[in-house]
Design an enzyme around this catalytic site. Sequence first.
Site, PDB file in Angstrom:
ATOM      1  N   GLY A  44      43.255  39.846  45.515  1.00 12.32           N
ATOM      2  CA  GLY A  44      44.341  40.705  45.999  1.00 12.32           C
ATOM      3  C   GLY A  44      45.747  40.184  45.821  1.00 12.32           C
ATOM      4  O   GLY A  44      46.683  40.964  45.722  1.00 12.32           O
ATOM      5  N   ASP A  98      47.313  38.132  50.126  1.00 15.95           N
ATOM      6  CA  ASP A  98      47.808  39.506  50.086  1.00 15.95           C
ATOM      7  C   ASP A  98      48.031  40.056  51.491  1.00 15.95           C
ATOM      8  O   ASP A  98      49.068  40.627  51.793  1.00 15.95           O
ATOM      9  CB  ASP A  98      46.845  40.412  49.286  1.00 15.95           C
ATOM     10  N   ASP A 101      44.278  40.175  58.099  1.00 18.59           N
ATOM     11  CA  ASP A 101      43.761  41.257  58.939  1.00 18.59           C
ATOM     12  C   ASP A 101      43.121  40.607  60.170  1.00 18.59           C
ATOM     13  O   ASP A 101      43.806  40.243  61.114  1.00 18.59           O
ATOM     14  CB  ASP A 101      42.767  42.043  58.073  1.00 18.59           C
ATOM     15  N   LYS A 129      48.649  42.191  59.604  1.00 19.49           N
ATOM     16  CA  LYS A 129      48.250  43.188  60.610  1.00 19.49           C
ATOM     17  C   LYS A 129      47.870  42.429  61.885  1.00 19.49           C
ATOM     18  O   LYS A 129      46.689  42.217  62.145  1.00 19.49           O
ATOM     19  CB  LYS A 129      47.035  43.976  60.120  1.00 19.49           C
ATOM     20  N   ASP A 157      43.127  46.596  46.691  1.00 21.50           N
ATOM     21  CA  ASP A 157      42.270  47.652  46.147  1.00 21.50           C
ATOM     22  C   ASP A 157      41.548  48.424  47.233  1.00 21.50           C
ATOM     23  O   ASP A 157      41.510  48.042  48.402  1.00 21.50           O
ATOM     24  CB  ASP A 157      41.212  47.038  45.226  1.00 21.50           C
TER      25      ASP A 157
HETATM   26  P1  5GP Z   1      40.589  39.255  57.073  1.00 28.86           P
HETATM   27  O1  5GP Z   1      39.551  38.226  56.718  1.00 28.86           O
HETATM   28  O2  5GP Z   1      41.885  38.699  57.576  1.00 28.86           O
HETATM   29  O3  5GP Z   1      40.029  40.302  58.016  1.00 28.86           O
HETATM   30  O4  5GP Z   1      40.856  40.096  55.782  1.00 28.86           O
HETATM   31  C1  5GP Z   1      41.477  39.567  54.698  1.00 28.86           C
HETATM   32  C2  5GP Z   1      41.037  40.253  53.446  1.00 28.86           C
HETATM   33  O5  5GP Z   1      40.465  41.559  53.701  1.00 28.86           O
HETATM   34  C3  5GP Z   1      42.240  40.483  52.562  1.00 28.86           C
HETATM   35  O6  5GP Z   1      42.491  39.367  51.741  1.00 28.86           O
HETATM   36  C4  5GP Z   1      41.834  41.725  51.814  1.00 28.86           C
HETATM   37  O7  5GP Z   1      41.037  41.370  50.702  1.00 28.86           O
HETATM   38  C5  5GP Z   1      40.978  42.497  52.808  1.00 28.86           C
HETATM   39  N1  5GP Z   1      41.797  43.464  53.560  1.00 28.86           N
HETATM   40  C6  5GP Z   1      42.145  43.411  54.859  1.00 28.86           C
HETATM   41  N2  5GP Z   1      42.906  44.461  55.186  1.00 28.86           N
HETATM   42  C7  5GP Z   1      43.047  45.195  54.061  1.00 28.86           C
HETATM   43  C8  5GP Z   1      43.733  46.413  53.749  1.00 28.86           C
HETATM   44  O8  5GP Z   1      44.402  47.055  54.561  1.00 28.86           O
HETATM   45  N3  5GP Z   1      43.636  46.846  52.462  1.00 28.86           N
HETATM   46  C9  5GP Z   1      42.931  46.189  51.514  1.00 28.86           C
HETATM   47  N4  5GP Z   1      42.914  46.718  50.293  1.00 28.86           N
HETATM   48  N5  5GP Z   1      42.278  45.047  51.760  1.00 28.86           N
HETATM   49  C10 5GP Z   1      42.336  44.560  53.021  1.00 28.86           C
END
Ligand code: 5GP
Length: 173
Positions: A44, A98, A101, A129, A157
Site C-alpha cells: 500500500g 499507508d 487502522d 484512523k 486497494d
Molecule cells: P491494521 O493492521 O492497522 O488494522 O491495518 C493496516 C493495514 O490494513 C494497512 O496497511 C492496509 O493494508 C489495510 N487497511 C486498513 N484500513 C484500510 C483502508 O481504509 N483501506 C485500505 N485499502 N486498506 C486498509
Amino acid sequence: MATGLPSEYISAEQITARVKEMGQAVSDDHADATELTVVCVLNGAFIFTADLVRQITVPCRLEFIRASSYGLLRSSSGMVTLNHDLDLEARRVLLVEDIIDTGLTLSRILDELQRLRPASLKICTLLDKPSARKIPVEADYTGFTIPDLFVVGYGLDSAGLYRELPFIAIPDP
Ligand code: 5GP
C-alpha cells in the site's frame, strides 16, 4: 444504483501539499544524519513512499518490507506475514506506512524492525484512523487523520483495485 466509481475524499492537490510538508519535517528531524534508510511497507505505501522520498533532502537508502494480511477482508485479520531481507543495524530508519487502522500490522512490523537494532526508528503514515485502534501505536509523522472509513487510492486497494487513483477515495458500497 451503484456506479462502482469511488468518490474523492482527499484530493491529489491536498496530498501533494501534505507530502511536501511531511518531507520537510522528516528532513529537519534528520538534518544531522549522513543518510536515512526509508523502509516502504508493501504494497500500500509504494506511491506515498515514491512521492515522499522526493521531498526528503537527506540522502535516502530505499528498502522494502512486504506485509500481507490474509484474505480479502476490509479490516485487518490480525494474521500478518512479513517478508524482507533488511539489515538495519545502526541505521537511522524511517518506516513508511499507508494507513494505521487497528495498529496490528504496524506493531508486528515494529517488533520485527526493533530486533534489527536500528540507531533510530521513526514512523510515517499517510493516513491514520485512531478510532479503529486495538493496539496503542502512534506515528511520528501523520499525513491525514480520518474517521473509521474504508478508503482506496494513492496506493491503497480494494481487492487489488484502485491503487492507481491519484487521490484518496471512498469506494461505492
Ligand atoms: P491494521 O493492521 O492497522 O488494522 O491495518 C493496516 C493495514 O490494513 C494497512 O496497511 C492496509 O493494508 C489495510 N487497511 C486498513 N484500513 C484500510 C483502508 O481504509 N483501506 C485500505 N485499502 N486498506 C486498509
